[in-house]
Motif scaffolding. Sequence first.
Motif, short mmCIF file in Angstrom:
data_model
loop_
_atom_site.label_atom_id
_atom_site.label_comp_id
_atom_site.label_asym_id
_atom_site.label_seq_id
_atom_site.Cartn_x
_atom_site.Cartn_y
_atom_site.Cartn_z
N GLN A 144 -6.77 -31.59 -44.11
CA GLN A 144 -5.45 -31.43 -44.71
C GLN A 144 -4.65 -32.72 -44.56
OE1 GLN A 144 -3.20 -28.19 -42.92
NE2 GLN A 144 -2.41 -27.57 -44.93
N THR A 145 -3.85 -33.06 -45.57
CA THR A 145 -3.05 -34.27 -45.54
C THR A 145 -1.61 -33.94 -45.14
OG1 THR A 145 -2.32 -34.14 -47.84
CG2 THR A 145 -4.47 -35.17 -47.42
N ASN A 146 -0.75 -34.96 -45.21
CA ASN A 146 0.66 -34.72 -44.87
C ASN A 146 1.36 -33.84 -45.91
OD1 ASN A 146 0.48 -37.06 -46.68
ND2 ASN A 146 2.70 -37.20 -46.42
N ILE A 147 0.76 -33.68 -47.08
CA ILE A 147 1.23 -32.70 -48.06
C ILE A 147 0.34 -31.47 -47.88
CG2 ILE A 147 1.59 -32.18 -50.50
CD1 ILE A 147 1.88 -35.16 -51.02
N PRO A 148 0.86 -30.37 -47.37
CA PRO A 148 0.02 -29.24 -46.94
C PRO A 148 -0.95 -28.72 -47.98
CG PRO A 148 2.29 -28.94 -46.21
CD PRO A 148 2.30 -30.14 -47.12
N TYR A 149 -0.63 -28.81 -49.25
CA TYR A 149 -1.53 -28.26 -50.26
C TYR A 149 -2.48 -29.30 -50.83
CZ TYR A 149 2.26 -30.14 -53.21
OH TYR A 149 3.21 -30.96 -53.78
N VAL A 150 -2.52 -30.48 -50.23
CA VAL A 150 -3.46 -31.53 -50.65
C VAL A 150 -4.48 -31.76 -49.54
CG1 VAL A 150 -3.75 -33.94 -51.33
CG2 VAL A 150 -1.76 -32.65 -52.14
N PHE A 151 -5.75 -31.71 -49.92
CA PHE A 151 -6.84 -31.92 -48.96
C PHE A 151 -7.70 -33.09 -49.47
CE2 PHE A 151 -5.38 -27.65 -48.69
CZ PHE A 151 -5.46 -27.30 -47.34
N THR A 152 -8.34 -33.79 -48.57
CA THR A 152 -9.11 -34.97 -48.97
C THR A 152 -10.44 -35.02 -48.23
OG1 THR A 152 -9.09 -37.39 -49.16
CG2 THR A 152 -8.00 -36.46 -47.24
N ALA A 153 -11.48 -35.45 -48.92
CA ALA A 153 -12.81 -35.57 -48.32
C ALA A 153 -13.60 -36.62 -49.07
CB ALA A 153 -13.53 -34.22 -48.36
N GLY A 154 -14.76 -36.97 -48.55
CA GLY A 154 -15.60 -37.96 -49.22
C GLY A 154 -15.02 -39.36 -49.12
N ASP A 155 -15.39 -40.20 -50.07
CA ASP A 155 -15.00 -41.61 -50.02
C ASP A 155 -13.49 -41.80 -50.09
OD1 ASP A 155 -17.69 -41.99 -49.97
OD2 ASP A 155 -17.80 -43.28 -51.72
N SER A 156 -12.77 -40.85 -50.70
CA SER A 156 -11.31 -40.99 -50.78
C SER A 156 -10.68 -40.92 -49.40
CB SER A 156 -10.71 -39.91 -51.67
OG SER A 156 -10.84 -38.63 -51.08
N ALA A 157 -11.40 -40.30 -48.45
CA ALA A 157 -10.90 -40.18 -47.08
C ALA A 157 -11.56 -41.18 -46.13
CB ALA A 157 -11.13 -38.76 -46.56
N THR A 158 -12.85 -41.42 -46.31
CA THR A 158 -13.60 -42.23 -45.36
C THR A 158 -13.83 -43.66 -45.82
OG1 THR A 158 -15.74 -41.61 -46.31
CG2 THR A 158 -14.84 -40.18 -44.58
N GLY A 159 -13.59 -43.93 -47.11
CA GLY A 159 -14.07 -45.18 -47.68
C GLY A 159 -15.53 -45.00 -48.03
N ALA A 160 -16.16 -46.03 -48.54
CA ALA A 160 -17.56 -45.93 -48.99
C ALA A 160 -18.45 -45.44 -47.86
CB ALA A 160 -18.04 -47.27 -49.50
N SER A 161 -19.15 -44.34 -48.08
CA SER A 161 -20.02 -43.78 -47.06
C SER A 161 -21.21 -43.11 -47.75
CB SER A 161 -19.24 -42.78 -46.19
OG SER A 161 -20.01 -42.35 -45.10
N LEU A 162 -21.89 -42.23 -47.04
CA LEU A 162 -23.10 -41.60 -47.55
C LEU A 162 -22.77 -40.34 -48.34
CD1 LEU A 162 -25.31 -41.91 -44.35
CD2 LEU A 162 -25.25 -43.45 -46.31
N VAL A 163 -23.65 -39.99 -49.28
CA VAL A 163 -23.46 -38.79 -50.09
C VAL A 163 -23.39 -37.55 -49.20
CG1 VAL A 163 -24.53 -37.28 -51.80
CG2 VAL A 163 -24.51 -39.76 -52.16
N VAL A 164 -24.24 -37.50 -48.17
CA VAL A 164 -24.27 -36.31 -47.31
C VAL A 164 -22.94 -36.15 -46.58
CG1 VAL A 164 -25.25 -37.48 -45.28
CG2 VAL A 164 -25.69 -35.04 -45.65
N GLU A 165 -22.26 -37.25 -46.27
CA GLU A 165 -20.94 -37.18 -45.65
C GLU A 165 -19.95 -36.54 -46.61
OE1 GLU A 165 -19.81 -38.02 -42.66
OE2 GLU A 165 -21.38 -39.26 -41.76
N ALA A 166 -20.03 -36.93 -47.87
CA ALA A 166 -19.12 -36.37 -48.88
C ALA A 166 -19.39 -34.88 -49.10
CB ALA A 166 -19.26 -37.14 -50.19
N ILE A 167 -20.67 -34.50 -49.10
CA ILE A 167 -21.02 -33.09 -49.29
C ILE A 167 -20.46 -32.25 -48.13
CG2 ILE A 167 -22.93 -31.44 -49.35
CD1 ILE A 167 -24.57 -33.64 -50.76
N GLY A 168 -20.66 -32.73 -46.92
CA GLY A 168 -20.14 -32.02 -45.75
C GLY A 168 -18.62 -31.93 -45.79
#
Length: 301
Positions: free
Chosen positions: A181-205
Amino acid sequence: TLLNVPGEQLQGCYTGIDFLSRLAAGEKLDIRPVAAVIGGGNTAIDCVRTLVRLGAEEVSIVYRRTRNEMPANMVEIEAAEHEGVNMKYLFSPNRIIGDENGSVVGLEVQEMELGEPDASGRRKPVPKEGAVQVLETDMIVLAIGQGPDISFKETEKGRRGETLATTKWDTIDQTDPQTLQTNIPYVFTAGDSATGASLVVEAIGGGRRAARSIDLYLSGQPVTPPPNDLFKTHIPGCLFETVEGVTKSKRVEMPELDVATRIKTFDEADLVISEENALKEADRCLFCCTTCYNREDGCKL
Protein backbone atom coordinates in the motif's frame (compact mmCIF):
# COMPACT_ATOMS: atom_id res chain seq x y z
CA THR A 1 15.77 3.14 -22.26
CA LEU A 2 17.89 5.19 -24.66
CA LEU A 3 21.29 6.70 -23.91
CA ASN A 4 20.40 10.07 -25.40
CA VAL A 5 23.61 10.16 -27.43
CA PRO A 6 23.90 10.93 -31.15
CA GLY A 7 23.34 7.99 -33.51
CA GLU A 8 20.77 5.98 -31.57
CA GLN A 9 18.42 5.92 -34.56
CA LEU A 10 20.96 4.43 -36.98
CA GLN A 11 20.29 1.12 -38.71
CA GLY A 12 21.74 -1.73 -36.67
CA CYS A 13 20.95 -0.07 -33.33
CA TYR A 14 18.42 -1.73 -30.99
CA THR A 15 17.24 -1.53 -27.39
CA GLY A 16 17.69 -4.66 -25.28
CA ILE A 17 14.11 -5.64 -24.43
CA ASP A 18 12.87 -4.81 -27.93
CA PHE A 19 15.70 -6.87 -29.45
CA LEU A 20 14.94 -9.93 -27.33
CA SER A 21 11.16 -9.59 -27.70
CA ARG A 22 11.31 -9.42 -31.49
CA LEU A 23 13.55 -12.48 -31.65
CA ALA A 24 11.26 -14.39 -29.27
CA ALA A 25 8.32 -13.53 -31.53
CA GLY A 26 10.13 -15.20 -34.43
CA GLU A 27 11.24 -12.07 -36.28
CA LYS A 28 14.38 -12.43 -38.38
CA LEU A 29 16.72 -9.58 -37.50
CA ASP A 30 19.86 -8.52 -39.34
CA ILE A 31 22.57 -10.02 -37.13
CA ARG A 32 25.84 -8.44 -38.16
CA PRO A 33 29.36 -9.86 -37.63
CA VAL A 34 30.59 -7.43 -34.96
CA ALA A 35 28.13 -6.54 -32.18
CA ALA A 36 28.41 -4.48 -29.02
CA VAL A 37 25.92 -4.52 -26.14
CA ILE A 38 25.94 -1.51 -23.83
CA GLY A 39 25.04 -2.29 -20.23
CA GLY A 40 25.93 -4.56 -17.32
CA GLY A 41 22.67 -6.14 -16.15
CA ASN A 42 21.02 -9.47 -16.84
CA THR A 43 19.34 -8.11 -19.98
CA ALA A 44 22.75 -7.17 -21.39
CA ILE A 45 24.01 -10.68 -20.65
CA ASP A 46 20.92 -12.19 -22.31
CA CYS A 47 21.62 -10.07 -25.39
CA VAL A 48 25.28 -11.03 -25.78
CA ARG A 49 24.63 -14.73 -25.23
CA THR A 50 21.80 -14.56 -27.77
CA LEU A 51 24.03 -12.81 -30.31
CA VAL A 52 26.66 -15.52 -29.90
CA ARG A 53 24.05 -18.18 -30.64
CA LEU A 54 22.77 -16.25 -33.67
CA GLY A 55 26.21 -16.35 -35.26
CA ALA A 56 27.75 -12.95 -34.54
CA GLU A 57 31.49 -13.40 -34.96
CA GLU A 58 32.64 -10.90 -32.33
CA VAL A 59 30.42 -9.90 -29.40
CA SER A 60 31.32 -7.41 -26.68
CA ILE A 61 29.80 -5.88 -23.59
CA VAL A 62 30.60 -2.21 -23.05
CA TYR A 63 30.16 -1.24 -19.40
CA ARG A 64 31.11 1.99 -17.65
CA ARG A 65 32.15 0.33 -14.40
CA THR A 66 34.13 -2.85 -13.69
CA ARG A 67 33.17 -6.49 -13.36
CA ASN A 68 32.77 -6.10 -9.59
CA GLU A 69 30.03 -3.49 -10.04
CA MET A 70 28.03 -5.33 -12.70
CA PRO A 71 24.46 -5.91 -11.45
CA ALA A 72 24.07 -9.07 -13.54
CA ASN A 73 24.15 -12.41 -11.75
CA MET A 74 27.74 -13.60 -11.43
CA VAL A 75 26.90 -17.03 -12.84
CA GLU A 76 25.57 -15.32 -15.98
CA ILE A 77 28.66 -13.12 -16.30
CA GLU A 78 30.92 -16.17 -16.04
CA ALA A 79 28.83 -18.06 -18.59
CA ALA A 80 29.15 -15.17 -21.06
CA GLU A 81 32.90 -15.08 -20.54
CA HIS A 82 33.15 -18.83 -21.17
CA GLU A 83 31.21 -18.35 -24.40
CA GLY A 84 33.79 -15.88 -25.72
CA VAL A 85 32.12 -12.54 -25.04
CA ASN A 86 34.60 -9.66 -24.81
CA MET A 87 34.20 -7.59 -21.64
CA LYS A 88 35.12 -3.96 -22.25
CA TYR A 89 35.04 -2.32 -18.83
CA LEU A 90 35.30 1.36 -17.86
CA PHE A 91 33.97 2.70 -21.15
CA SER A 92 31.06 5.12 -21.46
CA PRO A 93 29.45 5.73 -24.88
CA ASN A 94 29.76 9.24 -26.35
CA ARG A 95 28.10 8.68 -29.72
CA ILE A 96 27.21 6.00 -32.23
CA ILE A 97 28.93 6.46 -35.59
CA GLY A 98 27.20 5.78 -38.89
CA ASP A 99 28.24 5.60 -42.53
CA GLU A 100 26.77 7.43 -45.53
CA ASN A 101 23.95 4.86 -45.68
CA GLY A 102 22.86 5.44 -42.09
CA SER A 103 24.22 2.15 -40.75
CA VAL A 104 26.25 1.67 -37.57
CA VAL A 105 30.01 1.42 -38.14
CA GLY A 106 31.46 2.35 -34.76
CA LEU A 107 31.01 3.45 -31.18
CA GLU A 108 32.91 6.38 -29.71
CA VAL A 109 33.62 5.77 -26.03
CA GLN A 110 35.07 7.75 -23.16
CA GLU A 111 37.45 5.84 -20.91
CA MET A 112 36.40 6.05 -17.26
CA GLU A 113 37.84 5.47 -13.80
CA LEU A 114 36.03 4.80 -10.54
CA GLY A 115 35.49 7.62 -8.05
CA GLU A 116 33.45 7.82 -4.86
CA PRO A 117 30.32 5.67 -4.29
CA ASP A 118 27.02 7.06 -5.61
CA ALA A 119 23.44 6.61 -4.32
CA SER A 120 23.45 2.94 -5.36
CA GLY A 121 26.52 2.25 -3.22
CA ARG A 122 28.68 1.55 -6.26
CA ARG A 123 31.73 3.66 -7.06
CA LYS A 124 30.76 6.35 -9.55
CA PRO A 125 32.59 6.27 -12.90
CA VAL A 126 34.26 9.55 -13.83
CA PRO A 127 35.85 10.41 -17.21
CA LYS A 128 39.58 10.24 -17.84
CA GLU A 129 40.58 13.49 -19.47
CA GLY A 130 41.39 13.10 -23.17
CA ALA A 131 40.88 9.32 -23.14
CA VAL A 132 38.48 8.87 -26.06
CA GLN A 133 38.57 6.06 -28.60
CA VAL A 134 36.40 4.44 -31.26
CA LEU A 135 35.36 0.79 -31.11
CA GLU A 136 34.63 -0.77 -34.49
CA THR A 137 31.21 -2.40 -34.50
CA ASP A 138 28.39 -2.70 -36.99
CA MET A 139 25.60 -3.54 -34.55
CA ILE A 140 24.70 -2.07 -31.15
CA VAL A 141 22.18 -3.13 -28.53
CA LEU A 142 21.36 -0.65 -25.76
CA ALA A 143 20.64 -2.68 -22.63
CA ILE A 144 21.00 -0.01 -19.96
CA GLY A 145 17.84 -0.81 -18.04
CA GLN A 146 14.32 0.47 -17.77
CA GLY A 147 12.60 2.69 -15.25
CA PRO A 148 9.06 3.52 -14.17
CA ASP A 149 7.28 6.34 -16.01
CA ILE A 150 5.96 8.68 -13.31
CA SER A 151 5.23 11.54 -15.68
CA PHE A 152 1.55 11.13 -14.79
CA LYS A 153 2.26 13.14 -11.63
CA GLU A 154 2.63 16.22 -13.80
CA THR A 155 -0.85 15.76 -15.28
CA GLU A 156 -2.22 15.25 -11.77
CA LYS A 157 -1.28 18.77 -10.63
CA GLY A 158 -3.79 19.95 -8.05
CA ARG A 159 -5.30 16.47 -7.73
CA ARG A 160 -4.70 13.51 -5.42
CA GLY A 161 -2.32 11.78 -7.80
CA GLU A 162 0.23 14.57 -7.39
CA THR A 163 0.70 13.55 -3.75
CA LEU A 164 1.70 9.96 -4.58
CA ALA A 165 5.04 9.42 -2.85
CA THR A 166 7.97 8.45 -5.05
CA THR A 167 11.63 7.75 -4.37
CA LYS A 168 14.79 9.39 -5.68
CA TRP A 169 14.98 6.50 -8.16
CA ASP A 170 11.53 7.45 -9.56
CA THR A 171 9.91 4.34 -8.16
CA ILE A 172 6.57 4.48 -6.33
CA ASP A 173 7.13 4.41 -2.59
CA GLN A 174 5.40 1.86 -0.38
CA THR A 175 4.31 2.74 3.14
CA ASP A 176 4.17 -0.99 3.86
CA PRO A 177 6.37 -3.33 1.77
CA GLN A 178 4.31 -6.36 2.86
CA THR A 179 0.89 -5.05 1.86
CA LEU A 180 2.28 -2.87 -0.98
CA GLN A 181 0.00 0.00 0.00
CA THR A 182 1.20 3.53 -0.78
CA ASN A 183 0.61 6.84 0.99
CA ILE A 184 -2.66 7.04 -0.96
CA PRO A 185 -4.64 4.20 0.69
CA TYR A 186 -6.40 3.05 -2.46
CA VAL A 187 -3.19 2.91 -4.54
CA PHE A 188 -0.99 -0.17 -4.40
CA THR A 189 2.31 -0.77 -6.18
CA ALA A 190 4.34 -3.84 -7.13
CA GLY A 191 6.88 -5.02 -9.68
CA ASP A 192 9.36 -2.69 -11.33
CA SER A 193 7.28 0.39 -10.48
CA ALA A 194 8.08 -0.33 -6.83
CA THR A 195 11.46 -2.09 -6.93
CA GLY A 196 13.05 -0.71 -10.07
CA ALA A 197 14.27 -3.16 -12.71
CA SER A 198 14.15 -6.65 -11.23
CA LEU A 199 13.17 -10.22 -12.07
CA VAL A 200 9.83 -11.32 -13.53
CA VAL A 201 9.26 -13.68 -10.59
CA GLU A 202 9.59 -10.71 -8.21
CA ALA A 203 6.89 -8.87 -10.14
CA ILE A 204 4.61 -11.93 -10.13
CA GLY A 205 4.97 -12.32 -6.37
CA GLY A 206 4.38 -8.61 -5.84
CA GLY A 207 1.31 -8.67 -8.05
CA ARG A 208 -0.18 -11.49 -6.02
CA ARG A 209 0.48 -9.73 -2.72
CA ALA A 210 -0.98 -6.51 -4.12
CA ALA A 211 -4.09 -8.35 -5.39
CA ARG A 212 -4.70 -9.76 -1.92
CA SER A 213 -4.33 -6.31 -0.34
CA ILE A 214 -6.64 -4.72 -2.92
CA ASP A 215 -9.29 -7.36 -2.21
CA LEU A 216 -9.08 -6.58 1.51
CA TYR A 217 -9.34 -2.86 0.84
CA LEU A 218 -12.36 -3.18 -1.47
CA SER A 219 -14.03 -5.52 1.02
CA GLY A 220 -13.74 -2.92 3.76
CA GLN A 221 -11.37 -5.09 5.81
CA PRO A 222 -8.10 -3.96 7.42
CA VAL A 223 -5.23 -4.21 4.95
CA THR A 224 -2.84 -6.48 6.83
CA PRO A 225 0.01 -8.77 5.71
CA PRO A 226 -0.71 -12.49 5.28
CA PRO A 227 -0.34 -14.51 8.50
CA ASN A 228 3.04 -16.21 8.88
CA ASP A 229 4.41 -14.27 5.91
CA LEU A 230 8.13 -15.06 5.73
CA PHE A 231 8.78 -12.05 3.47
CA LYS A 232 12.25 -13.25 2.54
CA THR A 233 13.18 -13.97 6.15
CA HIS A 234 16.24 -16.19 6.02
CA ILE A 235 17.02 -18.94 8.49
CA PRO A 236 19.58 -17.57 10.98
CA GLY A 237 23.15 -18.64 10.42
CA CYS A 238 25.06 -21.03 12.63
CA LEU A 239 25.78 -19.84 16.18
CA PHE A 240 29.40 -20.92 15.84
CA GLU A 241 32.14 -20.76 13.25
CA THR A 242 32.83 -24.46 13.77
CA VAL A 243 30.98 -27.25 15.57
CA GLU A 244 32.61 -30.48 16.68
CA GLY A 245 31.44 -33.35 14.52
CA VAL A 246 29.97 -31.08 11.84
CA THR A 247 31.92 -30.51 8.63
CA LYS A 248 31.00 -28.29 5.73
CA SER A 249 30.37 -29.90 2.36
CA LYS A 250 30.16 -28.08 -0.97
CA ARG A 251 26.99 -27.99 -2.99
CA VAL A 252 26.73 -30.34 -5.91
CA GLU A 253 27.73 -28.49 -9.06
CA MET A 254 24.98 -28.06 -11.65
CA PRO A 255 25.90 -29.91 -14.84
CA GLU A 256 25.66 -27.88 -18.03
CA LEU A 257 26.11 -28.23 -21.75
CA ASP A 258 29.70 -27.79 -22.84
CA VAL A 259 30.47 -24.41 -24.36
CA ALA A 260 31.10 -25.66 -27.90
CA THR A 261 27.64 -27.25 -27.96
CA ARG A 262 25.57 -24.61 -26.22
CA ILE A 263 26.73 -21.63 -28.30
CA LYS A 264 25.10 -23.28 -31.32
CA THR A 265 21.71 -23.86 -29.76
CA PHE A 266 19.03 -22.21 -27.66
CA ASP A 267 18.48 -25.43 -25.71
CA GLU A 268 18.64 -25.11 -21.93
CA ALA A 269 22.31 -24.83 -20.98
CA ASP A 270 21.79 -25.83 -17.33
CA LEU A 271 21.02 -29.52 -17.01
CA VAL A 272 19.72 -31.42 -13.98
CA ILE A 273 21.59 -33.18 -11.20
CA SER A 274 21.25 -36.92 -10.71
CA GLU A 275 18.68 -38.44 -8.36
CA GLU A 276 21.52 -39.51 -6.08
CA ASN A 277 22.85 -35.96 -5.82
CA ALA A 278 19.34 -34.52 -5.42
CA LEU A 279 18.73 -36.79 -2.43
CA LYS A 280 22.10 -35.83 -1.02
CA GLU A 281 21.28 -32.11 -1.24
CA ALA A 282 17.78 -32.64 0.18
CA ASP A 283 19.30 -34.41 3.17
CA ARG A 284 21.10 -31.28 4.34
CA CYS A 285 20.13 -29.81 7.70
CA LEU A 286 19.21 -26.14 7.23
CA PHE A 287 19.06 -25.36 10.96
CA CYS A 288 22.66 -26.05 11.94
CA CYS A 289 22.95 -25.38 15.70
CA THR A 290 19.84 -23.21 15.88
CA THR A 291 17.56 -25.99 17.12
CA CYS A 292 19.67 -28.98 18.13
CA TYR A 293 22.51 -27.42 20.14
CA ASN A 294 22.31 -25.52 23.41
CA ARG A 295 24.95 -22.83 23.56
CA GLU A 296 24.54 -22.30 27.33
CA ASP A 297 25.40 -25.73 28.66
CA GLY A 298 26.96 -27.24 25.55
CA CYS A 299 24.69 -30.27 25.48
CA LYS A 300 22.84 -31.58 22.49
CA LEU A 301 19.06 -31.61 22.80
